[in-house]
Each structure stands twice: as C-alpha cells, then as structure tokens.
Design a protein around this motif. Structure first.
Motif, PDB file in Angstrom:
ATOM      1  N   GLU A 173      52.747  43.262  41.345  1.00 28.46           N
ATOM      2  CA  GLU A 173      51.683  43.130  40.242  1.00 28.46           C
ATOM      3  C   GLU A 173      50.415  43.473  40.562  1.00 28.46           C
ATOM      4  N   GLU A 174      49.887  43.130  41.663  1.00 27.47           N
ATOM      5  CA  GLU A 174      48.770  43.382  42.386  1.00 27.47           C
ATOM      6  C   GLU A 174      48.468  44.935  42.447  1.00 27.47           C
ATOM      7  N   ARG A 183      50.084  47.036  40.799  1.00 25.96           N
ATOM      8  CA  ARG A 183      50.182  47.921  39.701  1.00 25.96           C
ATOM      9  C   ARG A 183      49.108  48.280  38.938  1.00 25.96           C
ATOM     10  N   ARG A 184      47.978  47.402  39.406  1.00 28.30           N
ATOM     11  CA  ARG A 184      46.560  47.761  38.972  1.00 28.30           C
ATOM     12  C   ARG A 184      45.948  48.841  39.445  1.00 28.30           C
ATOM     13  N   HIS A 185      46.564  49.322  40.489  1.00 28.13           N
ATOM     14  CA  HIS A 185      46.034  50.589  41.173  1.00 28.13           C
ATOM     15  C   HIS A 185      47.179  51.833  40.889  1.00 28.13           C
ATOM     16  N   ASP A 186      47.822  51.644  39.872  1.00 30.24           N
ATOM     17  CA  ASP A 186      48.838  52.683  39.619  1.00 30.24           C
ATOM     18  C   ASP A 186      47.845  53.869  39.377  1.00 30.24           C
ATOM     19  N   LYS A 202      44.849  54.752  36.545  1.00 27.83           N
ATOM     20  CA  LYS A 202      43.333  55.045  37.438  1.00 27.83           C
ATOM     21  C   LYS A 202      42.916  56.380  36.866  1.00 27.83           C
ATOM     22  N   GLU A 259      41.869  55.679  33.077  1.00 30.08           N
ATOM     23  CA  GLU A 259      40.623  55.096  33.010  1.00 30.08           C
ATOM     24  C   GLU A 259      39.454  56.004  33.150  1.00 30.08           C
TER      25      GLU A 259
END
Ligand SMILES: Cc1ncc(C[n+]2csc(CCOP(=O)(O)OP(=O)(O)O)c2C)c(N)n1
Length: 328
Positions: free
Chosen positions: A261-262, A264-267, A271, A274
């Motif tokens: 999950e953590e 996944r925020r750096h997918d 990125k 964004e």
C-alpha cells in the motif's frame, strides 16, 4: 513542486507508453486468470518508468535484451501490441507465431533480441550483440535489462567483464524491485549491491529512483550519449517495486500488505500523472490517453481470441536443428 527541464510533450509520451504497458499487463493478468493465457506470466506493473524512460532514448536500429518480466521493454521499444497479445494467447499471428509465449517474445524487426526465462541469461547475449556492433563498426547501442536477482548469477560477472575489457557500446539496466521471486534479494546478496559490483569491474555506475520517469529518461539519455561517443559500457541501477506478485498467480503472502500500500503511492504512472497536472496538462487529456491505451489493448485481446492456433506443421520451424531428426 514544478520541475526544471519539464518537457510536457515528452512526459505525455511517457504517460502514453506507461499506460499502454499497464493496460497490456492488466489484460494479460485477466487472460491468465480466465485460462486463455497459458504459461507463466510475470507482470512489470509498478516498474513501467524504467522501460519507458530508457527506450525513449533509443533509435529503431538500437537493440534491447529483456528478461522474464519483459512486456514493458518490448512495448517501449516499439513492438506491436496486437502481435504480442496474440503471442500470449498462443495464436498463429503472435510475435513468435504463438510458440514462445510471454517469456520468449523476440522481435528482431525492432531490435528486440528476446525476453528470457533463464535469470541472467540475457546479459552475455547483450554483450555478444554489443561485440557484434563493435566488430561491424556500427553506431548502435545495446540496452541490457535484468533484475537484481541476476547479480548473483555467473553470467553477470562474465557479461560485465567482457563488456568492459572490449569497451562495448552497452548500457546495463538493473531493475531492482527488491525481490528475487519470493525472497528479498538483500538477504541473499553479499557486498554493497549490483552497482558496486559493476564499479569493481571498472564500469561507471549510477543509482536512481526508477519510478521517476523524467529522471530515468534524463539519466539514460546522458549515459547513452557517453556510450555512443565511444565511452564503453555504463551501469544504471534503478530502484523500483513490483506491485504484483512474482507471477500473475502469486498473491505474494511473503510481504506485508501495508508495504505494498505504501509503495502504491509511488506508482510511476501516478507520479507522472501528478507531474503533468502540476505543469498544466488538462486531466481530460490524460484520460483520453488512458482510454486509447485500453481500447488498443481491448481490440488486441478480441483479435487474439478470434485468431487460429498455429498449424502443427510449423512446430519444428524456428528450432535450432542440433540432431532434431533423431529426437523425432
Ligand atoms: C537460472 C535460473 N534460476 C532460477 C530461476 C527461477 N526464477 C525465475 S525468476 C526468478 C527471480 C529473479 O529475480 P530478479 O532477477 O530480481 O527479477 P524479478 O523477477 O525481480 O524481475 C527466479 C529465481 C530461473 N528462471 N533461472
């Protein structure tokens, strides 16, 4: 934060390439689960920025050598998504006429010298291709992709050493997703890592965030320029993370869900998205790119389903003939 040297058109290109890879692999995973795609399928979901960032700097005549996790490399180098999907479906119109499957896609017409189911086996193949380029006096470069697990195999030492002593035009790209199948690579590797091993052989090495496509692109561009200028081999260590299991069937119970999950925020696609939004690219434009990628892959799946199986008569074609008559 906005970034220096941001080229919106080039980044949108990366967004398109990465979305096409993601769509392809999500369809491959679905096909595997439905039983239509047979044989092992290894997904590079979460690692797409490396393929896109490196291959955008290659010309059609340049070469790549890939791994068992190679869909992204092939797509980024320009392989036909329809033929690749047909290959996964084992059909006659596949990249290798349906006889190779996911782990053996090769397309010499675009300089893709082959995926490879044997860990590390692509490294000497890439060194050989680079040696051939040098002997012919050509201006092409070879990019050799491999995983962090490959650094513990003999061909890593042999291939890197050969590339160094003959000053070959080759970029080694280590996709370090932290795992070798179901084991954390650091628990089975001595020393300071693959880049330190490359440096010990005299090959200049760099380590970067492999989920930052702009950074991968800029770094690969610099390294490939040095190689093209006759500087000999270079080594690029890209830190990344495999968001899926080792194979499409692996649910990866050997790592905590919170870690995934953590990460996944750096997918890398997230990125890139964004960054594009921050630099003023409209969300509608990004959605259009994603929809096009899904439509292209959807139609590849439909075509693959309708395609015939390869004819039995071609079974022995494309096979190296070393005493094949006796086996038959
Ligand atoms: C010579 C060899 N040993 C073992 C295997 C089984 N195997 C397949 S993939 C894999 C892990 C490879 O890890 P890495 O090189 O880091 O690539 P990743 O799967 O992480 O992309 C292993 C051990 C193999 N295919 N070939």
């Amino acid at each position: 934060m906005t970034r220096p040297n941001f080229d919106a058109a080039r980044m949108l290109g990366h967004y398109r390439t990465m979305s096409r890879i993601r769509a392809f692999e999500e369809a491959a995973e679905a096909g595997q689960k439905s039983g239509e795609v047979r044989g092992a399928v290894h997904l590079s979901i979460g690692q797409e920025a490396i393929a896109s960032g490196v291959c955008v700097n290659l010309a059609a005549a340049d070469y790549i050598v890939s791994t068992h996790r190679g869909h992204g490399h092939s797509i980024a180098k320009g392989a036909d998504v329809g033929a690749m999907m047909a290959e996964l479906y084992g059909k006659a119109g596949g990249t290798c006429r349906g006889k190779g499957g996911s782990m053996h896609i090769a397309d010499f017409t675009i300089g893709m010298l082959g995926a490879n189911g044997v860990v590390g086996a692509g490294i000497p193949i890439a060194a050989g291709a680079a040696h051939a380029v040098k002997l012919r006096g050509g201006g092409e470069v070879v990019v050799c992709f491999f995983g962090d697990g490959a650094m513990n195999r003999g061909p890593f030492l042999e291939g890197l050493n050969w590339a160094r002593i003959y000053d070959l035009p080759i970029l080694f790209v280590c996709e370090d997703n932290g795992f070798a199948a179901t084991t954390r690579t650091r628990s089975l590797s001595g020393g300071r890592g693959p880049d330190a091993r490359a440096e010990s052989l005299g090959i200049p090495a760099m380590e970067i965030d492999g989920n930052d496509v702009q950074l991968v692109d800029e770094t690969a561009s610099g390294l490939l320029s040095a190689i093209r200028a006759g500087g000999g081999p270079r080594f690029l260590l890209c830190r990344t993370y495999r968001l899926k299991g080792h194979t499409a069937h692996d649910t990866a119970p050997y790592r905590p869900a919170s870690e995934v999950e953590e990460r996944r925020r750096h997918d890398p696609i997230l990125k890139c998205r964004e960054a594009l939004l921050l630099h003023g690219v409209p969300a509608a434009e990004l959605e259009r790119v994603e929809a096009e990628a899904k439509a292209e892959v959807g139609s590849a799946v439909e075509t693959a389903r309708r395609m015939p199986w390869p004819d039995q008569s071609i079974a022995w074609e494309d096979v190296q003939d070393v005493g094949a008559a006796q086996w038959r």
